[in-house]
Design an enzyme around this catalytic site. Structure first.
Site, PDB file in Angstrom:
ATOM      1  N   HIS A   1       0.835  -1.215   0.000  1.00  0.00           N
ATOM      2  CA  HIS A   1       0.000   0.000   0.000  1.00  0.00           C
ATOM      3  C   HIS A   1       0.867   1.261   0.000  1.00  0.00           C
ATOM      4  CE1 HIS A   1      -3.098  -2.887   1.245  1.00  0.00           C
ATOM      5  NE2 HIS A   1      -2.222  -3.281   2.157  1.00  0.00           N
TER       6      HIS A   1
ATOM      7  N   SER B   1      14.570  19.648 -16.256  1.00  0.00           N
ATOM      8  CA  SER B   1      13.502  20.642 -16.253  1.00  0.00           C
ATOM      9  C   SER B   1      14.035  21.941 -16.840  1.00  0.00           C
ATOM     10  CB  SER B   1      12.993  20.885 -14.823  1.00  0.00           C
ATOM     11  OG  SER B   1      12.161  22.029 -14.768  1.00  0.00           O
TER      12      SER B   1
END
Length: 480
Positions: A155, A285
């Site tokens: 999870h 970026s």
């Protein structure tokens, strides 16, 4: 209007990302040369069956196998609105002596369908080689890191420890399943053969004067020349379009596996535990110079999504074929089948590049383990105290209180996990203070992960990929 290539749409699958091998398999050159090979094989087989075809006609066809006048073929198709007849006339123009016997007894699907089956089989074989190399590279990486403890997640919450190599084997097992499924699919692709307009072989029965045995032998000969061991006994005008659905589904399985691998890698890159390769001049970026975005993995996830979406189309095509055939399959198949193979090919090329350059950061991994392990080790501390003569219930309560205090330090105050320091400072645990460093050794919490890696690679991976070893390459280079 300008004719420059930059002013026309170009598919990224053939312009931006392609491998030369898969691009050629689905190229017009390969397609139409295969049509001509089929016409040659048919003529040779008809001659063997006593149909009046001469050696000179066959020789002229062979001499002009690759001599395709693309402009003439385009003109013929514009005039006739029929791609097969356009190429029959284009071939006949350079092999005039063979003009009377090219395509004799056949229907369009003789070249169209048989070529598609040949091309899909070639595509499967190429993908199998690339799957095997991914298995080979990933297996080596898993063995290298089989003993490196790593925090497990369920999870996406911290769970018991595994190892870096064991986690890689989860990815490896998926890719191995794809290899086996694609091998099975490729081995079971049958040839359409010579079946005539509605699959009854009536035209060939007429050519061979009603001799059923000769029709069977003609079908066998062409199938053998095409390199297939098996052929369909039953077809309509086309082979069953369900074949396309089965093949595309097997190919799409690659998308599932590579998406899983690359999604996991993106998560681990965010944790700074593993990274895909990042080149010296690569820019992550345009705005943030420090960024190291996992662009290869993100590309794979994006393309995998496209590949998975293609599986529905062949199922709809197969479901909507009327009786012996309708032509509403053709335009769809031209797009879907090629795109499925080309997309899977790009995924494997990119995944191989990622695997070959994957970076593991053991110190970061160890730091994260030490943030969580003190809580996980409490059961081992409990057992050690009981062995040293302590009361299980009293020890449990002591550990519970210490864990709550340590948890507050982490969650509320943003400090490091000091659970072990608290145990070492508590007089109650003095009988095992000297044992604590060994108790919390991460290697004691990975179970049989290293042994599982070794066994899996030795017993399942190596036997499956051994026959592909001669095709393995040094490194996969990406265009962009």
């Amino acid at each position: 209007m300008t004719t420059e290539p930059e002013s026309r749409y170009r598919s990224p699958l053939t312009d931006r990302y392609p491998s030369a091998e898969m691009s050629f398999i689905f190229s017009d050159r390969n397609k139409f040369e295969t049509w001509r090979k089929l016409w040659i094989w048919l003529a040779e087989s008809e001659k063997e069956m006593g149909i009046p075809v001469t050696d000179e006609q066959i020789a002229e066809m062979k001499e002009n196998l690759t001599n395709i006048d693309w402009d003439r073929a385009a003109e013929e198709e514009r005039a006739r609105r029929h791609d097969v007849m356009a190429h029959v006339h284009t071939f006949a123009a350079v092999a005039p002596s063979a003009a009377p016997i090219i395509h004799l007894g056949a229907t369009s699907c003789f070249v169209g369908d048989n070529t598609d089956l040949i091309v899909m089989r070639e595509g499967c074989q190429l993908l199998c080689r690339k799957l095997a190399q991914c298995c080979h590279e990933l297996a080596n990486l898993a063995l290298e890191h089989k003993d490196v403890p790593q925090l497990g997640f369920t999870h996406f919450q911290p769970a018991q420890l595994t190892t870096v190599g064991k986690r890689m084997c989860l990815w490896l097992q998926d890719i191995l399943m794809d290899l086996k499924e694609l091998e099975h699919t490729e081995e079971n692709i049958k040839f359409r053969g010579v079946k005539g307009t509605t699959g009854t072989q009536a035209s060939f029965l007429e050519l061979l004067d009603g001799d059923h045995d000769k029709v069977e032998e003609l079908d066998r000969l062409v199938t053998e020349k095409a390199g297939f061991a098996n052929k369909f006994i039953i077809t309509g005008q086309t082979y069953a379009r369900k074949v396309d659905a089965l093949v595309v589904n097997a190919v799409a399985g690659i998308g599932t596996s590579i998406n899983k691998l690359c999604t996991d890698l993106r998560l681990l890159a965010s944790l700074k535990e593993l990274e895909e390769p990042f080149e010296k001049k690569q820019i992550g970026s345009s705005a943030m110079p420090y960024k190291r975005n996992p662009m290869r993995s993100e590309r794979c996830c994006s393309l995998a999504r496209h590949l998975l979406s293609l599986t529905a189309s062949p199922l709809h095509t197969a479901a909507n074929q009327w009786l012996e055939r309708t032509l509403d399959d053709t335009a769809n198949r031209r797009i879907v089948i090629g795109e499925a193979f080309l997309t899977a090919d790009v995924l494997l090329n990119t995944a191989l590049n990622i695997i070959q350059g994957m970076v593991v950061y053991p110190k970061v991994i160890e730091k994260r383990i030490l943030e969580e392990l003190p809580f996980m080790a409490t059961e081992n501390v409990l057992m050690a105290m009981v062995k040293a003569g302590g009361d299980r219930q009293v020890c449990h309560e002591k550990l519970r209180v210490l864990a709550q205090e340590a948890g507050r330090q982490v969650k509320e105050l943003g400090k490091t996990n000091d659970m072990l320091d608290r145990i070492q400072a508590d007089e109650y645990f003095e009988p095992i203070h000297a044992l604590v460093p060994d108790i919390i050794n991460p290697s004691n919490f990975v179970g049989r992960a290293p042994q599982q890696v070794e066994k899996f690679v030795e017993e399942e991976i190596m036997p499956a990929i051994q026959k592909y070893a001669e095709h393995f390459t040094e490194g996969e280079q990406l265009n962009v």
